[in-house]
Design a protein around this motif. Structure first.
Motif, PDB file in Angstrom:
ATOM      1  N   ASP A 177       0.787  -1.157   0.001  1.00 26.99           N
ATOM      2  CA  ASP A 177       0.044  -0.107   0.094  1.00 26.99           C
ATOM      3  C   ASP A 177       0.869   1.274  -0.065  1.00 26.99           C
ATOM      4  N   LYS A 178       2.306   1.250   0.272  1.00 22.96           N
ATOM      5  CA  LYS A 178       2.838   2.412   0.210  1.00 22.96           C
ATOM      6  C   LYS A 178       3.939   2.599  -0.953  1.00 22.96           C
ATOM      7  N   ARG A 179       3.687   1.567  -2.204  1.00 21.80           N
ATOM      8  CA  ARG A 179       4.541   1.701  -3.280  1.00 21.80           C
ATOM      9  C   ARG A 179       4.283   2.960  -4.108  1.00 21.80           C
ATOM     10  N   ALA A 180       5.243   3.481  -4.853  1.00 21.83           N
ATOM     11  CA  ALA A 180       5.077   4.554  -5.613  1.00 21.83           C
ATOM     12  C   ALA A 180       4.292   4.101  -6.892  1.00 21.83           C
ATOM     13  N   ALA A 181       3.375   4.769  -7.285  1.00 23.65           N
ATOM     14  CA  ALA A 181       2.568   4.346  -8.677  1.00 23.65           C
ATOM     15  C   ALA A 181       2.832   5.475  -9.668  1.00 23.65           C
ATOM     16  N   LEU A 182       3.039   5.387 -10.720  1.00 25.97           N
ATOM     17  CA  LEU A 182       3.391   6.273 -11.683  1.00 25.97           C
ATOM     18  C   LEU A 182       2.250   7.332 -11.977  1.00 25.97           C
ATOM     19  N   GLY A 183       2.566   8.378 -11.793  1.00 25.21           N
ATOM     20  CA  GLY A 183       1.494   9.634 -11.692  1.00 25.21           C
ATOM     21  C   GLY A 183       0.504   9.672 -10.593  1.00 25.21           C
ATOM     22  N   MET A 184       0.935   9.246  -9.485  1.00 27.05           N
ATOM     23  CA  MET A 184       0.449   9.238  -8.295  1.00 27.05           C
ATOM     24  C   MET A 184       0.323  10.615  -7.575  1.00 27.05           C
ATOM     25  N   ASP A 185       1.114  11.569  -8.122  1.00 29.70           N
ATOM     26  CA  ASP A 185       1.411  12.827  -7.595  1.00 29.70           C
ATOM     27  C   ASP A 185       0.922  14.003  -8.725  1.00 29.70           C
ATOM     28  N   ARG A 186       0.279  13.493  -9.761  1.00 26.30           N
ATOM     29  CA  ARG A 186      -0.091  14.390 -10.817  1.00 26.30           C
ATOM     30  C   ARG A 186      -0.995  15.404 -10.256  1.00 26.30           C
ATOM     31  N   GLY A 187      -0.732  16.549 -10.608  1.00 29.87           N
ATOM     32  CA  GLY A 187      -1.534  17.802 -10.325  1.00 29.87           C
ATOM     33  C   GLY A 187      -1.212  18.335  -8.906  1.00 29.87           C
ATOM     34  N   LYS A 188      -0.318  17.891  -8.123  1.00 30.06           N
ATOM     35  CA  LYS A 188       0.051  18.283  -6.889  1.00 30.06           C
ATOM     36  C   LYS A 188       1.420  19.215  -6.892  1.00 30.06           C
ATOM     37  N   VAL A 189       2.080  19.170  -7.883  1.00 32.34           N
ATOM     38  CA  VAL A 189       3.115  20.225  -7.888  1.00 32.34           C
ATOM     39  C   VAL A 189       3.097  21.011  -9.251  1.00 32.34           C
ATOM     40  N   GLN A 190       3.343  22.182  -9.124  1.00 34.44           N
ATOM     41  CA  GLN A 190       3.532  23.110 -10.455  1.00 34.44           C
ATOM     42  C   GLN A 190       4.862  23.530 -10.538  1.00 34.44           C
ATOM     43  N   ILE A 191       5.251  23.611 -11.834  1.00 39.76           N
ATOM     44  CA  ILE A 191       6.598  24.054 -12.305  1.00 39.76           C
ATOM     45  C   ILE A 191       6.364  24.967 -13.175  1.00 39.76           C
ATOM     46  N   SER A 192       7.311  26.093 -12.771  1.00 38.15           N
ATOM     47  CA  SER A 192       7.184  27.343 -13.650  1.00 38.15           C
ATOM     48  C   SER A 192       7.586  27.231 -14.981  1.00 38.15           C
ATOM     49  N   ASP A 193       7.096  28.001 -15.917  1.00 31.89           N
ATOM     50  CA  ASP A 193       7.663  28.005 -17.338  1.00 31.89           C
ATOM     51  C   ASP A 193       9.230  28.239 -17.424  1.00 31.89           C
ATOM     52  N   ASP A 194       9.615  29.138 -16.403  1.00 30.15           N
ATOM     53  CA  ASP A 194      10.996  29.354 -16.458  1.00 30.15           C
ATOM     54  C   ASP A 194      12.065  28.444 -15.673  1.00 30.15           C
ATOM     55  N   PHE A 195      11.742  27.269 -15.403  1.00 28.90           N
ATOM     56  CA  PHE A 195      12.249  26.339 -14.548  1.00 28.90           C
ATOM     57  C   PHE A 195      13.559  25.972 -14.819  1.00 28.90           C
ATOM     58  N   ASP A 196      13.662  25.815 -16.168  1.00 29.99           N
ATOM     59  CA  ASP A 196      15.240  25.557 -16.743  1.00 29.99           C
ATOM     60  C   ASP A 196      15.988  26.666 -17.122  1.00 29.99           C
ATOM     61  N   ALA A 197      15.507  27.924 -16.880  1.00 24.95           N
ATOM     62  CA  ALA A 197      16.162  29.104 -17.347  1.00 24.95           C
ATOM     63  C   ALA A 197      17.447  29.330 -16.383  1.00 24.95           C
ATOM     64  N   PRO A 198      18.437  30.134 -17.178  1.00 25.33           N
ATOM     65  CA  PRO A 198      19.617  30.245 -16.273  1.00 25.33           C
ATOM     66  C   PRO A 198      19.443  31.353 -14.943  1.00 25.33           C
ATOM     67  N   LEU A 199      20.063  30.763 -13.903  1.00 22.76           N
ATOM     68  CA  LEU A 199      20.076  31.500 -12.611  1.00 22.76           C
ATOM     69  C   LEU A 199      20.395  32.837 -12.892  1.00 22.76           C
ATOM     70  N   PRO A 200      20.072  34.083 -11.947  1.00 20.24           N
ATOM     71  CA  PRO A 200      20.779  35.253 -12.077  1.00 20.24           C
ATOM     72  C   PRO A 200      22.285  34.880 -11.417  1.00 20.24           C
ATOM     73  N   GLU A 201      22.996  35.836 -12.087  1.00 17.58           N
ATOM     74  CA  GLU A 201      24.395  35.757 -11.800  1.00 17.58           C
ATOM     75  C   GLU A 201      24.997  35.753 -10.447  1.00 17.58           C
ATOM     76  N   ASP A 202      24.404  36.188  -9.618  1.00 17.01           N
ATOM     77  CA  ASP A 202      24.716  36.372  -8.143  1.00 17.01           C
ATOM     78  C   ASP A 202      24.509  34.949  -7.528  1.00 17.01           C
ATOM     79  N   LEU A 203      23.018  34.496  -7.923  1.00 17.29           N
ATOM     80  CA  LEU A 203      22.923  32.999  -7.203  1.00 17.29           C
ATOM     81  C   LEU A 203      23.893  31.933  -7.768  1.00 17.29           C
TER      82      LEU A 203
END
Length: 79
Positions: A45-71
């Motif tokens: 009952d504790k095994r991970a199932a594919l898609g079990m967290d669908r809709g629980k997390v939102q990733i922004s459109d700029d997720f893979d954009a370069p970081l600011p220089e200071d960061l």
């Protein structure tokens, strides 16, 4: 130190009787259990199932954009 690999299947009652190879000496020893199946490590009952967290997390459109220089410098250790 000597070692022996003894394949077993862990039953539902979690009790295992081992027949130690004759070449090993008598005396104190340690038993180490290595789980070889990823599903065997978690209850069914504790095994991970594919898609079990669908809709629980939102990733922004700029997720893979370069970081600011200071960061980026901080991540690189150039603070």
């Amino acid at each position: 130190m000597r070692a022996a690999k003894i394949p077993i299947v862990i039953p539902a009652d979690r009790r295992v009787e081992l027949q130690v190879p004759a070449g090993l000496p008598e005396g104190p020893a340690e038993v180490i259990v290595l789980i070889t199946s990823s599903q065997a490590a978690a209850p069914p009952d504790k095994r991970a199932a594919l898609g079990m967290d669908r809709g629980k997390v939102q990733i922004s459109d700029d997720f893979d954009a370069p970081l600011p220089e200071d960061l980026q410098r901080a991540f690189d250790g150039d603070t």
